[in-house]
Design a protein around this motif. Structure first.
Motif, mmCIF file in Angstrom:
data_model
loop_
_atom_site.group_PDB
_atom_site.id
_atom_site.type_symbol
_atom_site.label_atom_id
_atom_site.label_comp_id
_atom_site.label_asym_id
_atom_site.label_seq_id
_atom_site.Cartn_x
_atom_site.Cartn_y
_atom_site.Cartn_z
ATOM 1 N N SER A 152 113.767 37.932 56.550
ATOM 2 C CA SER A 152 113.334 38.971 55.615
ATOM 3 C C SER A 152 113.912 38.727 54.230
ATOM 4 C CB SER A 152 113.753 40.341 56.146
ATOM 5 O OG SER A 152 113.439 41.356 55.220
ATOM 6 N N THR A 153 115.200 38.349 54.187
ATOM 7 C CA THR A 153 115.842 38.064 52.894
ATOM 8 C C THR A 153 115.186 36.874 52.212
ATOM 9 O OG1 THR A 153 117.938 38.914 53.774
ATOM 10 C CG2 THR A 153 118.040 37.580 51.778
ATOM 11 N N ARG A 154 114.881 35.856 53.026
ATOM 12 C CA ARG A 154 114.229 34.672 52.449
ATOM 13 C C ARG A 154 112.858 35.029 51.886
ATOM 14 N NH1 ARG A 154 112.805 29.000 55.602
ATOM 15 N NH2 ARG A 154 111.764 27.991 53.834
ATOM 16 N N ASN A 155 112.088 35.808 52.673
ATOM 17 C CA ASN A 155 110.771 36.225 52.186
ATOM 18 C C ASN A 155 110.894 37.074 50.921
ATOM 19 O OD1 ASN A 155 109.543 34.918 54.337
ATOM 20 N ND2 ASN A 155 109.554 36.740 55.634
ATOM 21 N N TYR A 156 111.934 37.937 50.918
ATOM 22 C CA TYR A 156 112.159 38.780 49.737
ATOM 23 C C TYR A 156 112.484 37.919 48.518
ATOM 24 C CZ TYR A 156 114.362 42.357 46.813
ATOM 25 O OH TYR A 156 114.710 43.185 45.773
ATOM 26 N N ALA A 157 113.368 36.922 48.723
ATOM 27 C CA ALA A 157 113.744 36.043 47.607
ATOM 28 C C ALA A 157 112.550 35.224 47.137
ATOM 29 C CB ALA A 157 114.884 35.117 48.038
ATOM 30 N N SER A 204 109.444 36.080 47.406
ATOM 31 C CA SER A 204 108.530 36.994 46.699
ATOM 32 C C SER A 204 108.976 37.211 45.267
ATOM 33 C CB SER A 204 108.438 38.328 47.445
ATOM 34 O OG SER A 204 107.937 38.153 48.752
ATOM 35 N N ILE A 205 110.299 37.371 45.092
ATOM 36 C CA ILE A 205 110.830 37.546 43.726
ATOM 37 C C ILE A 205 110.549 36.307 42.886
ATOM 38 C CG2 ILE A 205 112.938 37.809 42.376
ATOM 39 C CD1 ILE A 205 114.039 39.559 44.597
ATOM 40 N N ILE A 206 110.808 35.119 43.478
ATOM 41 C CA ILE A 206 110.618 33.874 42.728
ATOM 42 C C ILE A 206 109.148 33.680 42.368
ATOM 43 C CG2 ILE A 206 110.749 31.355 42.912
ATOM 44 C CD1 ILE A 206 113.296 31.738 44.554
ATOM 45 N N GLN A 207 108.271 34.051 43.307
ATOM 46 C CA GLN A 207 106.849 33.852 43.065
ATOM 47 C C GLN A 207 106.292 34.828 42.018
ATOM 48 O OE1 GLN A 207 104.956 31.385 44.333
ATOM 49 N NE2 GLN A 207 106.819 30.580 45.320
ATOM 50 N N THR A 208 106.885 36.028 41.950
ATOM 51 C CA THR A 208 106.338 37.060 41.049
ATOM 52 C C THR A 208 107.100 37.209 39.749
ATOM 53 O OG1 THR A 208 107.660 38.742 42.204
ATOM 54 C CG2 THR A 208 105.416 38.402 42.975
ATOM 55 N N ILE A 209 108.271 36.602 39.630
ATOM 56 C CA ILE A 209 109.072 36.772 38.412
ATOM 57 C C ILE A 209 108.359 36.103 37.230
ATOM 58 C CG2 ILE A 209 110.458 34.684 38.678
ATOM 59 C CD1 ILE A 209 112.886 36.357 37.815
ATOM 60 N N ARG A 210 108.491 36.693 36.063
ATOM 61 C CA ARG A 210 107.764 36.210 34.892
ATOM 62 C C ARG A 210 108.454 35.022 34.241
ATOM 63 N NH1 ARG A 210 106.830 41.235 31.101
ATOM 64 N NH2 ARG A 210 105.868 39.578 29.873
ATOM 65 N N GLU A 211 109.772 34.848 34.466
ATOM 66 C CA GLU A 211 110.502 33.756 33.852
ATOM 67 C C GLU A 211 110.296 32.462 34.653
ATOM 68 O OE1 GLU A 211 111.720 36.702 34.204
ATOM 69 O OE2 GLU A 211 111.989 37.298 32.109
ATOM 70 N N PRO A 212 110.096 31.348 33.991
ATOM 71 C CA PRO A 212 109.943 30.062 34.689
ATOM 72 C C PRO A 212 111.242 29.666 35.399
ATOM 73 C CG PRO A 212 109.105 29.919 32.451
ATOM 74 C CD PRO A 212 109.839 31.211 32.542
ATOM 75 N N LEU A 213 111.122 29.210 36.656
ATOM 76 C CA LEU A 213 112.249 28.738 37.446
ATOM 77 C C LEU A 213 111.948 27.329 37.951
ATOM 78 C CD1 LEU A 213 113.055 31.892 39.619
ATOM 79 C CD2 LEU A 213 114.181 31.174 37.512
ATOM 80 N N LEU A 214 113.025 26.516 38.044
ATOM 81 C CA LEU A 214 112.856 25.121 38.409
ATOM 82 C C LEU A 214 114.043 24.705 39.267
ATOM 83 C CD1 LEU A 214 110.758 22.874 37.542
ATOM 84 C CD2 LEU A 214 112.508 22.084 35.953
#
Length: 666
Positions: free
Chosen positions: A297-302, A304-314
């Motif tokens: 659940s935590t992994r899915n939550y994280a 989801s945050i990474i997929q929906t966050i507006r800031e670019p992540l790499l």
């Protein structure tokens, strides 16, 4: 004791019985038993192998430990021993009779083992050759052993005493009689009493003259009888041996059964432990499943945050190869997975990330020496132009594979542009403020100068022209009054503009010095009205000095101006502690400490309903003909308090004076 034969076990258990106290306890091992001495012990804890001593009519002592019957010991001839002998003469006589004139006897157990010797038993029993043994059948001569065995069996069966007389033993000059009797309250042990009787001598002449044929027949019969007795004894010994072997086998089986029982108990205990361990494992398994679900659940939550966050992540590895990126990265930089993943981070796009300063920071962080926080980069991206980016980077702890790095990017281009525009506007405002201050200064001088001349000429006319009518005098007085109000209004407007547009610089100031300057400026008004001002010691605060001086000036001027006729103004300035109720009432931050300054007078006062409106611009409680003023004095005071992040309130009653309370943060 499991390594001892039954005889030695019986002896050891007998010794234990002799040594135990009445309430003593005997502890044995798991494989040991008291089967050879059941008459001596009672089970207290079967599983724990705990036994207590049974009641016995006498405590049996092996011969090796019994006292020798050598008569009365020699006594030491002292007065004390003589007195003791005289006192116990009956006991000594009884001991002599018991040891010398009672028949010899033994006490045996169920296994024919001798437990106790009494008297001289050598005429009846002799030790068997070989290994020491106290078995009475082995110690008795042939014919006596047979009779003893039969008698013992009969007595055990019938529970009555039995006597056999005149048993002749080959080689002995006397016949032996014995009596077997059970002991009182002890059905496991028997007592055997022995008696002997000398045989009569046979006349040799009669023996010679007798019938030789009868003698031969008697001899043959005696020989056959002896042979039969030997055979019977042999069979009895074989039966006794077989019985002992059976008893040993039974004891071994009993010991094995007890061992198996102990093993069974251990197996039951092990089974219970296994069940308990199984339950614990099930609980641990349930917890692991629950933790796995939580982790998922935590992994899915994280994700989801990474997929929906507006800031670019790499995410890059230790070789700076891009492993993955979130959708915001692909959208912002107009790229895709094929052009980004599995490529070097410094080569993606048009190599906009290959900046020496940034590359050096990444290398240091990969070596574990530092982290990247709020690093500003100016890059030129293909298709989107010049951008200002804030970069934050961290190594991922316990990552698989090791050395993974997370990069978070934030576009601050709009913020940078806005800040630049804001700086430009601030510079423009500074110029406007300078121009406004110059204009205020010029306007103050240019507007105040005609008013001062008008006021001066009116006063000269009043002083020099004696032929003026009352109407003229009144008109000139009104002109002077209006000019004075106009001058005050211009001064207050200039002060108000200074307070609003001048930069506020807070300084640690002694309020006593600031108030002293104010009183010096108001010296003429104080003297004219004969005002009495009482001031205790005031604190030192971090304030804007010239504004606090203006505040004191306006409040004290009002107290003098609005005094009652024919009553000298009394003004009290003091400080007080701020209560919790006041903090709640004035609605300020309770975490900040405030100082309360009170300015109270005995003037004309005002109605309480106007307490909130007196700080409004140009609001006057009296018409302009009664009291001179601009209507901005208290407005200036309120603005000064606002600049100091404080509060002000007024309370008053008509003809009872006014109280101004000021709250300034310390």
């Amino acid at each position: 004791m499991i390594y001892f034969n039954p005889q030695l076990q019986s002896k050891v258990l007998g010794s234990f019985h002799f040594s135990l106290k009445q309430n003593g306890l005997l502890f044995l091992g798991k494989s040991e038993t008291v089967a050879n001495a059941q008459n001596l012990y009672e089970v207290l804890g079967k599983n724990e192998k705990i036994y207590v001593r049974k009641f016995a009519s006498s405590r049996y002592i092996p011969q090796a430990f019994s006292p020798s019957n050598n008569g009365v010991r020699d006594k030491i001839k002292t007065p004390e021993t003589n007195i003791s002998i005289q006192a116990d003469i009956k006991k000594i006589a009884s001991e002599v009779l018991l040891t010398q004139f009672t028949p010899s006897s033994v006490v045996i157990n169920n296994n024919m083992e001798i437990l106790h010797f009494h008297g001289d038993i050598r005429p009846y029993l002799t030790p068997s050759p070989g290994k020491p043994d106290f078995n009475i059948l082995k110690m008795a001569p042939g014919s006596l052993s047979f009779e003893l065995q039969n008698a013992v069996i009969q007595v055990k069966k019938e529970k009555t005493r039995l006597r056999k007389d005149n048993i002749q033993v080959a080689g002995l000059s006397y016949s032996i009689s014995f009596e077997v009797l059970p002991l009182q309250n002890d059905y496991d042990n028997l007592m055997i009493l022995f008696y002997k009787k000398d045989l009569p001598e046979v006349n040799s002449e009669i023996s010679i003259n007798g019938n030789s044929a009868d003698q031969l027949r008697i001899a043959e019969l005696e020989k056959e009888l002896a042979q039969m007795r030997d055979d019977t004894k042999r069979v009895s010994e074989e039966q006794q041996t077989a019985l002992e072997e059976l008893q040993t086998t039974s004891e071994e089986l009993l010991s094995s059964n007890e061992e198996l029982q102990a093993l069974n108990e251990e197996l039951e205990t092990a089974t219970e432990e296994l069940q308990s361990n199984n339950e614990e494992l099930m609980c641990v398994n349930d917890e692991l499943l629950d933790r796995q679900e939580q982790l998922l659940s935590t992994r899915n939550y994280a994700e989801s945050i990474i997929q929906t966050i507006r800031e670019p992540l790499l995410i890059i590895d230790k070789d700076f190869t891009v492993k993955s990126a979130n959708p915001a990265f692909y959208k912002y930089f107009s790229t895709n997975e094929n052009e980004t993943e599995s490529h070097s981070f410094f080569e993606i796009g048009n190599c906009q990330w290959n900046i020496p300063e940034f590359k050096e920071q990444i290398l240091k962080m990969a070596a574990g020496k530092t982290v990247i926080e709020d690093l500003k980069l100016d890059i030129i991206c293909k298709g989107i132009g010049k951008k200002s980016i804030i970069v934050n980077a961290r190594k991922i702890v316990n990552s698989k594979p090791e050395g993974m790095i997370l990069l978070a990017l934030e576009d601050i281009t709009d913020l940078v542009n806005t800040n630049e525009k804001l700086n430009e506007r601030n510079n423009e405002l500074l110029k406007y403020n300078e121009q406004l201050e110059y204009f205020s200064s010029a306007a103050s001088h240019d507007m105040q100068e005609p008013l001062r001349k008008i006021q001066m000429f009116c006063k000269r006319l009043l002083e020099n022209e004696a032929n003026l009518s009352e109407t003229g005098v009144s008109t000139l007085g009104r002109v002077i009054f209006i000019v004075s109000n106009m001058s005050q209004l211009i001064a207050d407007l200039i002060h108000y503009s200074r307070i609003n547009f001048t930069e506020n610089e807070f300084k640690q100031s002694d309020l006593n010095v600031v108030l002293k300057k104010t009183l010096h400026d108001l010296k003429d008004q104080i003297t004219e009205k004969k005002a009495v001002i009482s001031v205790p010691l005031l604190p030192s605060l971090k304030v804007i000095p010239f504004q606090i001086q203006q505040l004191f000036n306006n409040l004290i001027s009002n107290s003098i101006k609005y005094s009652r006729e024919d009553v000298a103004p009394e003004i009290r300035i003091e400080t007080a502690e701020v209560s919790k109720e006041e903090i709640d009432e004035i609605e300020v931050d309770p975490k900040i400490n405030y100082v309360k300054i009170i300015i109270e007078d005995n003037g004309i006062g005002f109605d309480e309903e106007f307490a909130a409106r007196i700080f409004d611009p140009f609001y006057r409680l009296h018409n302009t003909g009664q009291y001179a003023g601009s209507g901005l004095g208290l407005t200036l005071v309120k603005k000064i308090i606002d600049n100091h992040h404080g509060m002000i309130k007024a309370s008053s009653k008509i003809n009872s004076g006014t109280k101004i309370s000021i709250y300034i943060p310390m």
